[in-house]
Design a protein around this motif. Structure first.
Motif, PDB file in Angstrom:
ATOM      1  N   THR A 103       0.862  -1.183   0.000  1.00  0.00           N
ATOM      2  CA  THR A 103       0.000   0.000   0.000  1.00  0.00           C
ATOM      3  C   THR A 103       0.896   1.230   0.000  1.00  0.00           C
ATOM      4  O   THR A 103       1.954   1.237   0.638  1.00  0.00           O
ATOM      5  CB  THR A 103      -0.943   0.025   1.220  1.00  0.00           C
ATOM      6  OG1 THR A 103      -0.171  -0.073   2.414  1.00  0.00           O
ATOM      7  CG2 THR A 103      -1.943  -1.119   1.163  1.00  0.00           C
ATOM      8  N   PHE A 104       0.460   2.239  -0.740  1.00  0.00           N
ATOM      9  CA  PHE A 104       1.232   3.466  -0.900  1.00  0.00           C
ATOM     10  C   PHE A 104       0.353   4.681  -0.656  1.00  0.00           C
ATOM     11  O   PHE A 104      -0.813   4.704  -1.046  1.00  0.00           O
ATOM     12  CB  PHE A 104       1.778   3.582  -2.334  1.00  0.00           C
ATOM     13  CG  PHE A 104       2.659   2.462  -2.750  1.00  0.00           C
ATOM     14  CD1 PHE A 104       4.002   2.449  -2.426  1.00  0.00           C
ATOM     15  CD2 PHE A 104       2.148   1.403  -3.482  1.00  0.00           C
ATOM     16  CE1 PHE A 104       4.822   1.409  -2.832  1.00  0.00           C
ATOM     17  CE2 PHE A 104       2.952   0.362  -3.896  1.00  0.00           C
ATOM     18  CZ  PHE A 104       4.295   0.361  -3.567  1.00  0.00           C
ATOM     19  N   SER A 105       0.942   5.694  -0.029  1.00  0.00           N
ATOM     20  CA  SER A 105       0.279   6.984   0.115  1.00  0.00           C
ATOM     21  C   SER A 105       1.313   8.075  -0.110  1.00  0.00           C
ATOM     22  O   SER A 105       2.355   8.068   0.554  1.00  0.00           O
ATOM     23  CB  SER A 105      -0.339   7.132   1.502  1.00  0.00           C
ATOM     24  OG  SER A 105      -0.965   8.396   1.620  1.00  0.00           O
ATOM     25  N   PRO A 106       1.054   8.986  -1.044  1.00  0.00           N
ATOM     26  CA  PRO A 106      -0.026   8.947  -2.033  1.00  0.00           C
ATOM     27  C   PRO A 106       0.211   7.810  -3.034  1.00  0.00           C
ATOM     28  O   PRO A 106       1.219   7.106  -2.959  1.00  0.00           O
ATOM     29  CB  PRO A 106       0.071  10.312  -2.720  1.00  0.00           C
ATOM     30  CG  PRO A 106       1.505  10.720  -2.570  1.00  0.00           C
ATOM     31  CD  PRO A 106       1.967  10.132  -1.265  1.00  0.00           C
ATOM     32  N   ALA A 107      -0.719   7.656  -3.977  1.00  0.00           N
ATOM     33  CA  ALA A 107      -0.615   6.603  -4.989  1.00  0.00           C
ATOM     34  C   ALA A 107       0.664   6.765  -5.807  1.00  0.00           C
ATOM     35  O   ALA A 107       1.164   7.876  -5.995  1.00  0.00           O
ATOM     36  CB  ALA A 107      -1.832   6.651  -5.912  1.00  0.00           C
TER      37      ALA A 107
END
Length: 114
Positions: A103-107
Motif C-alpha cells: 500500500t502506498f500513500s499517495p498513490a
C-alpha cells in the motif's frame, strides 16, 4: 465473470502485469491519496533496492522475504508486515516465491502512467 465498477475490483477480472525478472503486479485499487497493489514473486525474484517519496506498508501474504529497509535486514513470512517511510532505501529478495500486498500513500503515479 463479475462486472467492474467504480468501487469494486474482482481478482479474476483485474489484469496482472508481467514486470519481468520473476515479478508480476496486480492493481487492487487506488485514487490519488492511496494505492494497494498485489505483487507476485517467483522463487529467487528480487525487488531491487530503491526509494520513493511515498509512504509504504507491505504485508506478506505468502512466502518468505529477506527485506532490507534503511540498511536493516529482516526475514518476513506470511502474516508479517513492514513500514517504509518516504525517501528510505528498501528492497527484498524472495527465496521461496511469494506474494506481497503493498500500500502506498499517495498513490504511485509511475504505476498508472499519470
Amino acid at each position: 465473470m463479475n462486472k467492474q465498477s467504480e468501487h469494486f475490483l474482482f481478482g479474476n477480472d483485474t489484469p496482472i502485469e508481467d514486470l519481468g525478472n520473476g515479478l508480476k503486479r496486480q492493481m487492487l485499487g487506488f485514487n490519488h491519496e492511496l494505492m494497494a497493489v498485489k505483487v507476485f514473486f517467483d522463487k529467487g525474484a528480487e525487488g531491487y533496492t530503491h526509494k520513493h517519496r511515498h509512504s509504504q506498508v507491505t504485508y506478506v501474504e505468502s512466502g518468505e522475504f529477506h527485506f532490507s529497509i534503511d540498511g536493516e535486514m529482516k526475514i518476513l513470512k506470511a502474516g508479517d508486515s513492514c513500514l517504509i517511510p518516504p525517501h528510505v532505501e528498501h528492497g527484498a529478495v524472495c527465496p521461496t516465491g511469494g506474494v506481497l500486498i503493498d500500500t502506498f500513500s499517495p498513490a504511485r503515479e509511475d504505476f498508472v502512467g499519470e
